[in-house]
Motif scaffolding. Structure first.
Motif, PDB file in Angstrom:
ATOM      1  N   LEU A  50       0.734  -1.058   0.102  1.00 24.75           N
ATOM      2  CA  LEU A  50       0.037  -0.025   0.159  1.00 24.75           C
ATOM      3  C   LEU A  50       0.817   1.201  -0.092  1.00 24.75           C
ATOM      4  N   VAL A  51       1.743   1.077   0.540  1.00 19.20           N
ATOM      5  CA  VAL A  51       2.667   2.289   0.726  1.00 19.20           C
ATOM      6  C   VAL A  51       3.368   2.517  -0.520  1.00 19.20           C
ATOM      7  N   ALA A  52       3.876   1.528  -1.164  1.00 22.63           N
ATOM      8  CA  ALA A  52       4.438   1.484  -2.257  1.00 22.63           C
ATOM      9  C   ALA A  52       3.491   2.033  -3.340  1.00 22.63           C
ATOM     10  N   GLU A  53       2.362   1.806  -3.387  1.00 24.12           N
ATOM     11  CA  GLU A  53       1.526   2.358  -4.493  1.00 24.12           C
ATOM     12  C   GLU A  53       1.127   3.677  -4.143  1.00 24.12           C
ATOM     13  N   MET A  54       1.075   4.280  -2.751  1.00 20.22           N
ATOM     14  CA  MET A  54       0.954   5.516  -2.464  1.00 20.22           C
ATOM     15  C   MET A  54       2.039   6.317  -2.822  1.00 20.22           C
ATOM     16  N   CYS A  55       3.465   5.735  -2.711  1.00 25.70           N
ATOM     17  CA  CYS A  55       4.562   6.487  -3.182  1.00 25.70           C
ATOM     18  C   CYS A  55       4.554   6.933  -4.645  1.00 25.70           C
ATOM     19  N   LEU A  56       4.222   5.766  -5.673  1.00 21.53           N
ATOM     20  CA  LEU A  56       3.981   5.842  -7.059  1.00 21.53           C
ATOM     21  C   LEU A  56       3.158   7.101  -7.344  1.00 21.53           C
ATOM     22  N   LEU A  57       1.878   7.148  -6.687  1.00 25.30           N
ATOM     23  CA  LEU A  57       0.840   7.991  -7.031  1.00 25.30           C
ATOM     24  C   LEU A  57       1.625   9.300  -6.532  1.00 25.30           C
ATOM     25  N   THR A  58       2.216   9.480  -5.644  1.00 26.01           N
ATOM     26  CA  THR A  58       2.815  10.747  -5.110  1.00 26.01           C
ATOM     27  C   THR A  58       3.917  11.398  -6.046  1.00 26.01           C
ATOM     28  N   ALA A  59       4.803  10.349  -6.670  1.00 26.60           N
ATOM     29  CA  ALA A  59       5.761  10.706  -7.570  1.00 26.60           C
ATOM     30  C   ALA A  59       4.919  11.280  -8.835  1.00 26.60           C
ATOM     31  N   LEU A  60       4.116  10.582  -9.344  1.00 23.76           N
ATOM     32  CA  LEU A  60       3.428  10.981 -10.529  1.00 23.76           C
ATOM     33  C   LEU A  60       2.554  12.479 -10.505  1.00 23.76           C
ATOM     34  N   ILE A  61       1.923  12.528  -9.515  1.00 22.08           N
ATOM     35  CA  ILE A  61       1.165  13.848  -9.095  1.00 22.08           C
ATOM     36  C   ILE A  61       2.091  14.881  -8.748  1.00 22.08           C
ATOM     37  N   GLY A  62       3.243  14.578  -8.195  1.00 15.19           N
ATOM     38  CA  GLY A  62       3.937  15.512  -7.557  1.00 15.19           C
ATOM     39  C   GLY A  62       4.914  16.119  -8.730  1.00 15.19           C
ATOM     40  N   GLU A  63       5.247  15.501  -9.600  1.00 14.42           N
ATOM     41  CA  GLU A  63       6.058  15.937 -10.853  1.00 14.42           C
ATOM     42  C   GLU A  63       5.628  17.423 -11.212  1.00 14.42           C
ATOM     43  N   THR A  64       4.369  17.789 -10.985  1.00 15.49           N
ATOM     44  CA  THR A  64       3.982  19.194 -11.274  1.00 15.49           C
ATOM     45  C   THR A  64       4.352  20.202 -10.514  1.00 15.49           C
ATOM     46  N   MET A  65       4.675  19.785  -9.122  1.00 13.01           N
ATOM     47  CA  MET A  65       4.965  20.794  -8.103  1.00 13.01           C
ATOM     48  C   MET A  65       6.001  21.779  -8.451  1.00 13.01           C
ATOM     49  N   LYS A  66       5.721  23.131  -8.182  1.00 11.18           N
ATOM     50  CA  LYS A  66       6.900  24.154  -8.357  1.00 11.18           C
ATOM     51  C   LYS A  66       8.055  24.063  -7.529  1.00 11.18           C
ATOM     52  N   LEU A  67       8.874  24.853  -7.642  1.00 15.29           N
ATOM     53  CA  LEU A  67      10.120  24.730  -6.795  1.00 15.29           C
ATOM     54  C   LEU A  67       9.548  25.162  -5.294  1.00 15.29           C
ATOM     55  N   GLN A  68       9.992  24.272  -4.100  1.00 20.69           N
ATOM     56  CA  GLN A  68       9.655  24.305  -2.773  1.00 20.69           C
ATOM     57  C   GLN A  68       8.153  24.322  -2.582  1.00 20.69           C
ATOM     58  N   TRP A  69       7.484  23.888  -3.467  1.00 20.08           N
ATOM     59  CA  TRP A  69       6.104  23.557  -3.217  1.00 20.08           C
ATOM     60  C   TRP A  69       6.041  22.191  -2.465  1.00 20.08           C
ATOM     61  N   LYS A  70       5.046  22.076  -1.766  1.00 17.03           N
ATOM     62  CA  LYS A  70       4.730  20.492  -0.958  1.00 17.03           C
ATOM     63  C   LYS A  70       3.557  19.988  -1.092  1.00 17.03           C
ATOM     64  N   LEU A  71       3.391  18.750  -1.626  1.00 22.73           N
ATOM     65  CA  LEU A  71       2.246  17.985  -1.925  1.00 22.73           C
ATOM     66  C   LEU A  71       2.166  16.885  -0.835  1.00 22.73           C
ATOM     67  N   SER A  72       0.798  16.929  -0.305  1.00 23.28           N
ATOM     68  CA  SER A  72       0.708  15.728   0.570  1.00 23.28           C
ATOM     69  C   SER A  72      -0.554  14.963   0.100  1.00 23.28           C
ATOM     70  N   LEU A  73      -0.290  13.430   0.188  1.00 22.50           N
ATOM     71  CA  LEU A  73      -1.445  12.668  -0.038  1.00 22.50           C
ATOM     72  C   LEU A  73      -1.820  11.916   1.303  1.00 22.50           C
ATOM     73  N   GLN A  74      -3.077  11.625   1.510  1.00 22.68           N
ATOM     74  CA  GLN A  74      -3.493  11.102   2.684  1.00 22.68           C
ATOM     75  C   GLN A  74      -4.691  10.383   2.218  1.00 22.68           C
ATOM     76  N   VAL A  75      -4.492   8.847   3.010  1.00 23.55           N
ATOM     77  CA  VAL A  75      -5.750   7.963   3.003  1.00 23.55           C
ATOM     78  C   VAL A  75      -6.154   7.804   4.304  1.00 23.55           C
ATOM     79  N   ARG A  76      -7.166   8.147   4.855  1.00 26.95           N
ATOM     80  CA  ARG A  76      -7.523   7.850   6.208  1.00 26.95           C
ATOM     81  C   ARG A  76      -8.919   6.967   6.182  1.00 26.95           C
ATOM     82  N   GLY A  77      -8.643   5.884   7.068  1.00 26.99           N
ATOM     83  CA  GLY A  77      -9.648   4.697   6.965  1.00 26.99           C
ATOM     84  C   GLY A  77     -10.301   4.728   8.281  1.00 26.99           C
ATOM     85  N   SER A  78     -11.534   4.348   8.197  1.00 25.18           N
ATOM     86  CA  SER A  78     -12.222   3.764   9.614  1.00 25.18           C
ATOM     87  C   SER A  78     -12.952   2.369   9.429  1.00 25.18           C
ATOM     88  N   GLY A  79     -13.211   1.784  10.425  1.00 30.78           N
ATOM     89  CA  GLY A  79     -13.542   0.413  10.184  1.00 30.78           C
ATOM     90  C   GLY A  79     -12.732  -0.740   9.800  1.00 30.78           C
TER      91      GLY A  79
END
Length: 333
Positions: A50-79
């Motif tokens: 799960l962490v590996a898949e999330m890191c891959l999503l983060t790399a693909l989405i984060g490529e558009t981040m400009k200099l010194q911007w920060k992108l955070s992805l979170q999946v929060r579950g319950s149950g």
């Protein structure tokens, strides 16, 4: 092909555009990034996946981040036993520098079913993206419910629902062994996005996605929809080894998949593992507390400790140096 050329694309994100289809995309390969993220923890294989898949999503989405911007992805579950998967992408500090990724997961090891589907271990919850453009700006946050049966499907739903941008991910990850190397994690994937429009089309019959959420087809007209379906059909022919294997270069993969769509590639973005924790950051986070509050955090040994959930760094402080009533500052170990 030499070993050097085989691994040259590891830990990079290659942006591209399909000129004939008005579609943009990225190809990502992660190797050392995942190893450095996961070695900070002792996760079971299900959580590592799960962490590996999330890191891959983060790399693909984060490529558009400009200099010194920060992108955070979170999946929060319950149950379910998986409560949180969190990743951060830090845009390069300077042109030509790598983006930095860190990640961690929180879960209940006593109720985790190692033989069950990984995504089902999250239960209900939400997928969130937060973009921080730096001091003096208001962070952006978007949230959508978990849907689609995978983390990549959740990200697709997010972009359709919150951004009205048709998006598709084809991802794979697993443990790999190359001659002369130990077994380690690798991940690879392709992201497609239709170019955003000023006024997205809304399907007359309403959202067609799971639980009444928007899907890509709901925000495309007939001609755009045909281009989008064709690009997706071509992406469906990709083989897992083409995404994750070290012998197929992303440029060759794009030509194989999309040669009739006129692919155009741009400069690749390198990525690496990186954590921004420090004693000063911990001290700053505790600066809102009074001396009385700090006392409740003090151990029997007379110190305040803090551990970074991302990299495992351990910090120790003298309690009188913390909080808004601090009388002095000391070095942290």
């Amino acid at each position: 092909m030499t070993l050097g050329s085989r691994i040259a694309w590891d830990d990079t994100v290659l942006p591209f555009q399909l000129d004939a289809s008005d579609i943009r995309g990225r190809v990502a390969r992660l190797d050392g990034v995942l190893e450095n993220v996961l070695k900070q923890h002792d996760y079971p294989a299900l959580i590592e996946g799960l962490v590996a898949e999330m890191c891959l999503l983060t790399a693909l989405i984060g490529e558009t981040m400009k200099l010194q911007w920060k992108l955070s992805l979170q999946v929060r579950g319950s149950g379910g036993p998986v409560r949180l998967i969190a990743t951060d992408y830090y845009g390069p500090t300077e042109d030509g520098q790598p983006g930095r990724i860190r990640a961690y997961a929180a879960y209940d090891k006593d109720t985790l079913d190692l033989n069950a589907d990984a995504f089902e271990q999250i239960g209900k919850g939400y997928f969130a993206i937060l973009i921080d453009q730096g001091e003096g700006t208001q962070p952006y946050q978007g949230i959508t419910p978990l849907a689609g049966g995978s983390l990549s499907a959740c990200a697709e739903t997010y972009f359709a629902q919150s951004e009205q941008i048709p998006t598709r991910f084809s991802l794979t990850h697993g443990r790999s062994t190359l001659p002369g190397e130990g077994e380690h994690w690798r991940a690879g994937g392709v992201m497609l996005q239709h170019m955003p429009k000023a006024s997205p089309l809304m399907h007359k019959d309403g959202p067609s996605g799971e639980d009444g959420l928007l899907a890509a087809e709901d925000i495309l007209d007939d001609d755009e929809g045909e281009n989008w379906r064709r690009a997706n059909m071509l992406l469906d022919t990709v083989d897992a080894l083409e995404l994750i294997g070290p012998t197929v270069q992303p440029t060759d993969l794009l030509v194989r998949l999309f040669h009739e769509e006129q692919p155009r590639v741009y400069d690749p973005q390198p990525v690496t593992f990186g954590c921004t924790c420090s004693a000063d950051r911990v001290r700053q986070s505790l600066s809102i507390y009074s001396a009385k509050d700090i006392k409740t955090m003090t151990t029997d040994e007379g110190i305040v400790t803090a551990d970074c959930q991302f990299c495992g760094a351990h910090y120790e402080f003298q309690p009188e140096t913390l909080g808004f009533e601090a009388v002095s500052s000391d070095g942290a170990e």
